[in-house]
Design a protein around this motif. Structure first.
Motif: not given
Length: 223
Positions: A2-9, A64-73, A75-85
């Protein structure tokens, strides 16, 4: 993990903030090129636009890699979706700066603007660049109040944009139809640029609060 994941975010957010710097610099240079009939500066903006396009592609690929590989939920999901837009809006801001630079190149060595409207575009350019630089800070800090305060600058651009129509439609307008068309298009470029900056800020509000601020019909995604 999870720490590595948040570094990616955080890395993704940094890339978006860096894009904000790119498009702020692009509009600042494009405005100067237009006002000063600076062909070299216009060419720099035009050539650098591919860097903004590449940055958007990089952000979207990571998101998209984070969506596919990490299945965020949550706040994390909001970060990824907001980043795309946000990446899309920032890339469009780069395109709008590109359009301004191309206008400067197209009219060179003649000035794009008559003297009596230069001040309006100088002001719109300064506000637009300020919005983009504030967008960078909002992305880095996720400051909701700072994001919301950007609406005021956007309103200033809207006001100038509307006023330009009264200028070119006035009975004493003496610069002809082609110049009026240029001014109409250029005003629209700055108005849309400001709208996209506010759109990115609203995405950051969504990340923090989970609620997307309302959009007006003027804030569609069309460039």
């Amino acid at each position: 993990m999870r720490e590595a994941y948040h570094v990616e975010l955080e890395n993704l957010a940094t890339k978006l903030a860096d894009m904000s710097v790119q498009v702020a610099d692009a509009m600042e240079r494009a405005t100067t090129a237009m006002l000063d009939s600076d062909l070299e500066l216009a060419e720099q903006v035009i050539s650098d636009d591919t860097l903004v396009d590449d940055a958007r592609a990089d952000c979207e690929e990571q998101a998209y890699a984070l969506l596919a590989l990490q299945a965020p939920v949550a706040t994390d999901l909001r970060v990824v979706l907001a980043a795309i837009h946000a990446a899309e809006s920032l890339e469009r801001m780069g395109d709008l700066a590109l359009h301004v630079a191309k206008a400067a190149r197209r009219r060179h060595p003649d000035p794009v603007l008559p003297q009596d409207v230069r001040k309006y575009f100088s002001d719109m350019g300064a506000i637009a660049v300020r919005l983009a630089r504030r967008t960078e800070q909002v992305i880095r800090t996720r400051d909701v109040e700072a994001a919301r305060s950007m609406e005021e600058d956007d309103d200033q651009v809207d006001d100038i944009h509307r006023h330009l129509f009264s200028v070119i439609m006035a009975k004493d307008w003496e610069h002809g139809v082609p110049t009026a068309v240029d001014i109409t298009l250029l005003g629209r470029f700055y108005e849309r640029y400001a709208d996209h900056a506010v759109s990115v800020a609203r995405r950051m509000v969504f990340v923090v609060t989970g609620r997307m601020p309302g959009y007006s019909s003027a804030e569609s995604d069309a460039v």
